[in-house]
Write a protein that holds these residues in place. Structure first.
Motif, PDB file in Angstrom:
ATOM      1  N   MET A   1      39.700  36.712  73.575  1.00 34.98           N
ATOM      2  CA  MET A   1      39.835  36.322  74.958  1.00 34.98           C
ATOM      3  C   MET A   1      38.743  35.316  75.283  1.00 34.98           C
ATOM      4  N   GLU A   2      39.079  34.278  76.031  1.00 32.62           N
ATOM      5  CA  GLU A   2      38.092  33.275  76.403  1.00 32.62           C
ATOM      6  C   GLU A   2      37.145  33.838  77.445  1.00 32.62           C
ATOM      7  N   PHE A   3      35.892  33.348  77.425  1.00 30.17           N
ATOM      8  CA  PHE A   3      34.875  33.853  78.342  1.00 30.17           C
ATOM      9  C   PHE A   3      35.335  33.775  79.785  1.00 30.17           C
ATOM     10  N   GLY A   4      35.728  32.602  80.237  1.00 24.74           N
ATOM     11  CA  GLY A   4      36.092  32.409  81.642  1.00 24.74           C
ATOM     12  C   GLY A   4      37.236  33.294  82.082  1.00 24.74           C
ATOM     13  N   LYS A   5      38.205  33.501  81.226  1.00 29.19           N
ATOM     14  CA  LYS A   5      39.360  34.317  81.583  1.00 29.19           C
ATOM     15  C   LYS A   5      39.001  35.790  81.680  1.00 29.19           C
ATOM     16  N   SER A   6      38.053  36.242  80.883  1.00 30.56           N
ATOM     17  CA  SER A   6      37.716  37.660  80.897  1.00 30.56           C
ATOM     18  C   SER A   6      36.824  38.043  82.069  1.00 30.56           C
ATOM     19  N   LEU A   7      36.191  37.081  82.731  1.00 28.61           N
ATOM     20  CA  LEU A   7      35.248  37.408  83.799  1.00 28.61           C
ATOM     21  C   LEU A   7      35.674  36.920  85.181  1.00 28.61           C
ATOM     22  N   LYS A   8      36.892  36.501  85.344  1.00 30.47           N
ATOM     23  CA  LYS A   8      37.324  35.988  86.642  1.00 30.47           C
ATOM     24  C   LYS A   8      37.333  37.063  87.717  1.00 30.47           C
ATOM     25  N   VAL A   9      37.357  38.319  87.340  1.00 29.70           N
ATOM     26  CA  VAL A   9      37.383  39.398  88.306  1.00 29.70           C
ATOM     27  C   VAL A   9      36.063  39.484  89.057  1.00 29.70           C
ATOM     28  N   ILE A  10      34.959  39.215  88.388  1.00 26.94           N
ATOM     29  CA  ILE A  10      33.638  39.304  89.006  1.00 26.94           C
ATOM     30  C   ILE A  10      33.241  37.917  89.492  1.00 26.94           C
ATOM     31  N   THR A  11      33.293  37.728  90.817  1.00 25.40           N
ATOM     32  CA  THR A  11      33.001  36.413  91.386  1.00 25.40           C
ATOM     33  C   THR A  11      31.951  36.454  92.481  1.00 25.40           C
ATOM     34  N   ASP A  12      31.397  37.621  92.739  1.00 27.64           N
ATOM     35  CA  ASP A  12      30.414  37.733  93.807  1.00 27.64           C
ATOM     36  C   ASP A  12      29.222  38.564  93.328  1.00 27.64           C
ATOM     37  N   PRO A  13      28.100  38.487  94.037  1.00 34.61           N
ATOM     38  CA  PRO A  13      26.919  39.255  93.633  1.00 34.61           C
ATOM     39  C   PRO A  13      27.102  40.744  93.833  1.00 34.61           C
ATOM     40  N   GLY A  14      26.187  41.504  93.227  1.00 30.93           N
ATOM     41  CA  GLY A  14      26.186  42.950  93.372  1.00 30.93           C
ATOM     42  C   GLY A  14      26.747  43.658  92.161  1.00 30.93           C
ATOM     43  N   HIS A  15      26.452  43.130  90.985  1.00 30.35           N
ATOM     44  CA  HIS A  15      27.003  43.692  89.756  1.00 30.35           C
ATOM     45  C   HIS A  15      25.908  43.933  88.723  1.00 30.35           C
ATOM     46  N   GLY A  16      26.237  44.716  87.743  1.00 28.75           N
ATOM     47  CA  GLY A  16      25.409  44.868  86.564  1.00 28.75           C
ATOM     48  C   GLY A  16      26.031  44.078  85.437  1.00 28.75           C
ATOM     49  N   VAL A  17      25.197  43.534  84.574  1.00 32.69           N
ATOM     50  CA  VAL A  17      25.681  42.760  83.445  1.00 32.69           C
ATOM     51  C   VAL A  17      24.840  43.140  82.233  1.00 32.69           C
ATOM     52  N   SER A  18      25.502  43.428  81.128  1.00 30.39           N
ATOM     53  CA  SER A  18      24.798  43.754  79.882  1.00 30.39           C
ATOM     54  C   SER A  18      24.850  42.553  78.950  1.00 30.39           C
ATOM     55  N   PHE A  19      23.736  42.318  78.260  1.00 35.82           N
ATOM     56  CA  PHE A  19      23.646  41.176  77.350  1.00 35.82           C
ATOM     57  C   PHE A  19      23.277  41.636  75.961  1.00 35.82           C
ATOM     58  N   ILE A  20      23.959  41.055  74.968  1.00 42.78           N
ATOM     59  CA  ILE A  20      23.697  41.304  73.553  1.00 42.78           C
ATOM     60  C   ILE A  20      23.701  39.954  72.854  1.00 42.78           C
ATOM     61  N   SER A  21      22.798  39.780  71.926  1.00 43.20           N
ATOM     62  CA  SER A  21      22.795  38.565  71.117  1.00 43.20           C
ATOM     63  C   SER A  21      23.783  38.716  69.965  1.00 43.20           C
ATOM     64  N   THR A  22      24.419  37.613  69.612  1.00 44.37           N
ATOM     65  CA  THR A  22      25.286  37.642  68.441  1.00 44.37           C
ATOM     66  C   THR A  22      24.472  37.860  67.163  1.00 44.37           C
ATOM     67  N   LYS A  23      23.145  37.743  67.269  1.00 42.12           N
ATOM     68  CA  LYS A  23      22.271  38.019  66.126  1.00 42.12           C
ATOM     69  C   LYS A  23      22.204  39.515  65.820  1.00 42.12           C
ATOM     70  N   THR A  24      22.482  40.347  66.842  1.00 40.80           N
ATOM     71  CA  THR A  24      22.351  41.797  66.688  1.00 40.80           C
ATOM     72  C   THR A  24      23.604  42.516  67.190  1.00 40.80           C
ATOM     73  N   PRO A  25      24.752  42.270  66.570  1.00 46.19           N
ATOM     74  CA  PRO A  25      25.991  42.870  67.065  1.00 46.19           C
ATOM     75  C   PRO A  25      25.993  44.395  67.022  1.00 46.19           C
ATOM     76  N   GLU A  26      25.180  44.983  66.155  1.00 46.70           N
ATOM     77  CA  GLU A  26      25.131  46.441  66.061  1.00 46.70           C
ATOM     78  C   GLU A  26      24.616  47.092  67.345  1.00 46.70           C
ATOM     79  N   LEU A  27      23.926  46.335  68.182  1.00 46.04           N
ATOM     80  CA  LEU A  27      23.417  46.889  69.444  1.00 46.04           C
ATOM     81  C   LEU A  27      24.497  47.028  70.512  1.00 46.04           C
ATOM     82  N   ALA A  28      25.644  46.459  70.277  1.00 50.85           N
ATOM     83  CA  ALA A  28      26.727  46.546  71.265  1.00 50.85           C
ATOM     84  C   ALA A  28      27.127  47.993  71.520  1.00 50.85           C
TER      85      ALA A  28
END
Length: 112
Positions: A1-28
């Motif tokens: 799924m493309e990035f933009g298409k998967s996140l169109k639901v969240i368009t306003d502030p007040g959210h949590g976002v988790s970040f993982i580096s592609t260097k460490t996929p095991e942390l997902a």
């Protein structure tokens, strides 16, 4: 799924976002519960630990503002999994700056 298409639901502030580096996929696996806490949020992959243009622009759209009282919110939450080796301090700072609440006037926090 493309990035933009998967996140169109969240368009306003007040959210949590988790970040993982592609260097460490095991942390997902470990980071997934943070995406589920409270304000259900996406798990975002940072390409080699860095923000892409699309992710940067997405975070800029989520930047919250306040008119009178910053304690009222809305607030964003960022969960970063890894170390500075997988997600640099610079990238962490950009994420923090993009998600931090600011006055709607753009004048900074001097009066608060």
């Amino acid at each position: 799924m493309e990035f933009g298409k998967s996140l169109k639901v969240i368009t306003d502030p007040g959210h949590g976002v988790s970040f993982i580096s592609t260097k460490t996929p095991e942390l997902a696996i470990a980071a997934t519960p943070f995406s589920h806490l409270g304000k259900h949020a996406p798990l975002i992959w940072l390409e080699n630990g860095a923000l892409t243009k699309d992710i940067y622009e997405f975070l800029a759209r989520l930047k919250p503002t306040f008119t009178d009282d910053p304690t009222v919110g809305p607030y964003n939450h960022a969960f970063l999994s890894g170390t500075f080796r997988s997600i640099s301090y610079q990238t962490q700072g950009i994420i923090d700056e993009k998600l931090e609440i600011v006055p709607a006037t753009g004048e900074g926090h001097a009066g608060h």
